[in-house]
Design an enzyme around this catalytic site. Structure first.
Site, PDB file in Angstrom:
ATOM      1  CD  GLU A 172      15.328 -13.885   4.239  1.00  0.00           C
ATOM      2  OE1 GLU A 172      14.433 -14.236   5.019  1.00  0.00           O
ATOM      3  OE2 GLU A 172      15.849 -12.607   4.701  1.00  0.00           O
ATOM      4  CG  ASP A 199      -1.946   1.013   1.399  1.00  0.00           C
ATOM      5  OD1 ASP A 199      -2.963   1.231   0.306  1.00  0.00           O
ATOM      6  OD2 ASP A 199      -1.903   1.976   2.265  1.00  0.00           O
TER       7      ASP A 199
HETATM    8  C1  NOJ Z   1      -4.451   2.974  -1.100  1.00  0.00           C
HETATM    9  C2  NOJ Z   1      -5.393   2.052  -0.827  1.00  0.00           C
HETATM   10  O1  NOJ Z   1      -5.943   1.466  -1.994  1.00  0.00           O
HETATM   11  C3  NOJ Z   1      -6.683   2.929  -0.273  1.00  0.00           C
HETATM   12  O2  NOJ Z   1      -7.811   2.165  -0.137  1.00  0.00           O
HETATM   13  C4  NOJ Z   1      -6.277   3.349   1.128  1.00  0.00           C
HETATM   14  O3  NOJ Z   1      -7.168   4.335   1.613  1.00  0.00           O
HETATM   15  C5  NOJ Z   1      -5.045   4.272   1.211  1.00  0.00           C
HETATM   16  N1  NOJ Z   1      -3.818   3.785   0.558  1.00  0.00           N
HETATM   17  C6  NOJ Z   1      -4.354   4.356   2.417  1.00  0.00           C
HETATM   18  O4  NOJ Z   1      -3.811   3.290   3.235  1.00  0.00           O
END
Ligand code: NOJ
Length: 555
Positions: A270, A216
């Protein structure tokens, strides 16, 4: 132009050509009848995904979380939220997936935790300057008594990116940084403890059988410790893709992030055959390609492709740019049209203009043309699945599911809606529970009378059972496309543009002996050859490819 995506000699490298299906756990299938999807629900429905023909499933977060941002606010990275089940359920899901030949991709959220994370609670109780506070990004405020935020940085969801805390003496104190919601404090990636912690979290899930990670906001972990203000015009973090003009930026895509990428890559190396994909909204694609250098990520989402409208010239140019940029570092390109953060492409293509990211579509907005959107979306998906490289699908797109664009505001959950005071309706419209059986409660999603976001009535006609086995349905189209993609190894093939068929109104290429053509203009006659699959019913008889249709022809 010719671009190769041949498998390298090193191992199987499934990720180079795989089709990865995104499950949004809240909205896939609900086994315990509480109106929210869960791991047991997913497990029951896994055979449907194997039958669809995808290679791997990426799960949006199911970790322990207060769910302020639908699980992207993690309070315990090594546990499952009771809403979704238990670690045992996860183990079962992995076992079942592997027995069906499906890989399991876990969503890791390393930029921020939840404010309910134990370490953040300790940070709040501790003194300014303490080791507990140093795990996050606490700063004194500006102004006479620190009453102003340390910088003018804005949260991606709206409002300031800083929140002030109350210290132990009851007085207003320091501020902490949160690029997203105030319940999502940013980790301090300068602190070695955080580096170690995330290495250990990666190993935890790899040891449990995860085949990889979707990472993310992978481009946000490093911050400029001089904490400069941004130009007013640029202070809104937006969340959209960066351009060259925005760089260097105090928190997006800083060079140091590549060190983190390399560290994680060595952890994955790994293990056998694992992969990670970056969610990095970084443009241009030549910059994005740095993320997939041989010692960094295996894949990165191609947001340039996702942003591209249904336009032959623009498609060709983004594909050329992608293959050149990613190919230049020996990486495959990925292709993606929808995910849980954007308006579903069935609805996007039914609008004259693409709404800005996070804006969403609400009942007060101009509504998409459902028929046009679906026709174009099917053609666009059929075109995308013929391209060499990896492809991502978002749950429900194989049904042609539209955005819930008339969701009443009282049901909204996306923090974007609240932090912008409703100015942006947010992303709930693409997150509505998907339909399985047209005549069952919640269209077969689960037993509950109502679901966490209500489903629109129109979902009945898109339910899986209505489409199953029906020639020409979107579901059967996807199955066919995925089967032929496999049969002809299109994911690991080569793209050759067919110049005479490329222009403003059509686009065509050859890949491993298959001609893939989309018509975006007036009806046209098809080149000869056996039609393997097409988005248009009755194509064989007419020999004319209509507007917004795609065909795959064996040469
Ligand atoms: C990107 C994610 O896809 C989204 O849904 C989220 O709100 C933000 N990052 C924050 O984590």
């Amino acid at each position: 132009m010719t671009t190769t995506n041949k498998k390298s000699a090193k191992g199987h490298e499934w990720w180079r050509s795989s089709v990865i299906y995104q499950v949004y756990p809240r909205s896939f299938a609900d086994a315990n009848g509480d109106g929210i999807g869960d791991l047991q629900g997913i497990k029951k429905r896994l055979p449907a995904l194997a039958e669809l023909g995808v290679d791997a499933v990426w799960y949006s977060p199911f970790f322990k979380s207060p769910q302020n941002d639908a699980g992207y606010d993690v309070s315990d990275y090594r546990n499952i939220d009771p809403l979704f089940g238990t670690l045992e359920d996860f183990d079962q899901l992995v076992a079942e997936s592997h027995s069906l030949g499906l890989k399991v991709i876990v969503d890791l959220v390393p930029n921020h935790s939840s404010s309910e994370h134990e370490w953040f609670k300790l940070a709040l109780q501790a003194e300014p300057g303490s080791p507990e506070r140093d795990r996050y990004i606490f700063r004194d405020g500006k102004g006479e008594s620190g009453e102003l935020p340390p910088t003018n940085w804005r949260s991606v969801f709206g409002g300031s990116a800083w929140t002030r805390v109350t210290e132990a003496d009851g007085k207003a104190g320091q501020w902490y940084l949160h690029l997203f919601d105030s319940s999502q404090p940013d980790w301090n990636w300068e602190n070695p403890e955080i580096i170690d912690e995330f290495n250990s979290i990666l190993r935890f899930w790899l040891d449990r059988g995860a085949d990889g990670f979707r990472i993310d906001v992978a481009h946000s972990m490093k911050k400029d410790w001089n904490f400069p203000d941004l130009d007013e015009s640029n202070s809104d973090s937006g969340g959209g893709a960066l351009t060259e003009a925005d760089i260097p930026h105090p928190f997006w895509n800083r060079e140091g992030v590549h060190d983190i990428n390399r560290r994680w890559r060595s952890v994955l190396d790994e293990y056998d055959d694992r992969a990670m994909c970056a969610e990095a909204w970084v443009m241009p694609l030549s910059r994005m390609a740095k993320w997939v250098r041989p010692d960094e990520y295996h894949q990165t989402f191609n947001f340039g492709y996702l942003d591209c409208p249904w336009d032959a010239t623009k498609l060709r140019s983004v594909i050329d740019e992608s293959l050149a940029a990613f190919g230049g570092v020996g990486a495959p390109s990925t292709w993606v049209l929808s995910n849980h953060d954007v308006v579903r492409h069935t609805s996007r293509f039914g609008l004259t203009e693409n709404p800005p990211q996070g804006q969403g579509i609400g009942p007060e907005h101009k509504q998409p043309n459902e028929k046009l959107g679906l026709r174009r979306a099917r053609a666009a998906s059929a075109f995308m699945l013929g391209l060499p490289g990896g492809a991502y699908l978002y749950q429900g797109e194989e049904l042609g599911l539209p955005e819930h664009s008339t969701l009443e505001h009282r049901y909204r959950q996306d923090p974007t809606y609240f932090r912008t005071n409703g100015e942006k309706v947010g992303r709930d419209g693409c997150r509505v529970p998907i339909p399985w059986e047209h005549d069952k409660p919640s269209f077969g999603f689960g037993e509950a009378a109502s679901t966490w976001l209500p489903q629109p009535n129109v979902f009945a006609k898109y339910a899986r059972d209505v489409q199953e086995g029906v020639e020409g349905s979107t579901l059967e189209l996807y199955k066919k496309l995925l089967q032929i993609r496999k049969d002809y190894s299109l994911g690991s093939g080569e793209l050759h543009w067919l110049e005479p068929l490329c222009g403003d109104s059509s686009i065509a290429f050859e890949n491993n002996g298959v001609l893939i053509i989309s018509n975006l203009g007036e009806p046209m006659s098809l080149p000869s050859g056996e039609i393997l699959v097409s988005t248009q019913t009755g194509l064989m008889a007419s020999g004319q490819l209509e507007t917004d249709q795609t065909a795959w022809i064996r040469l």
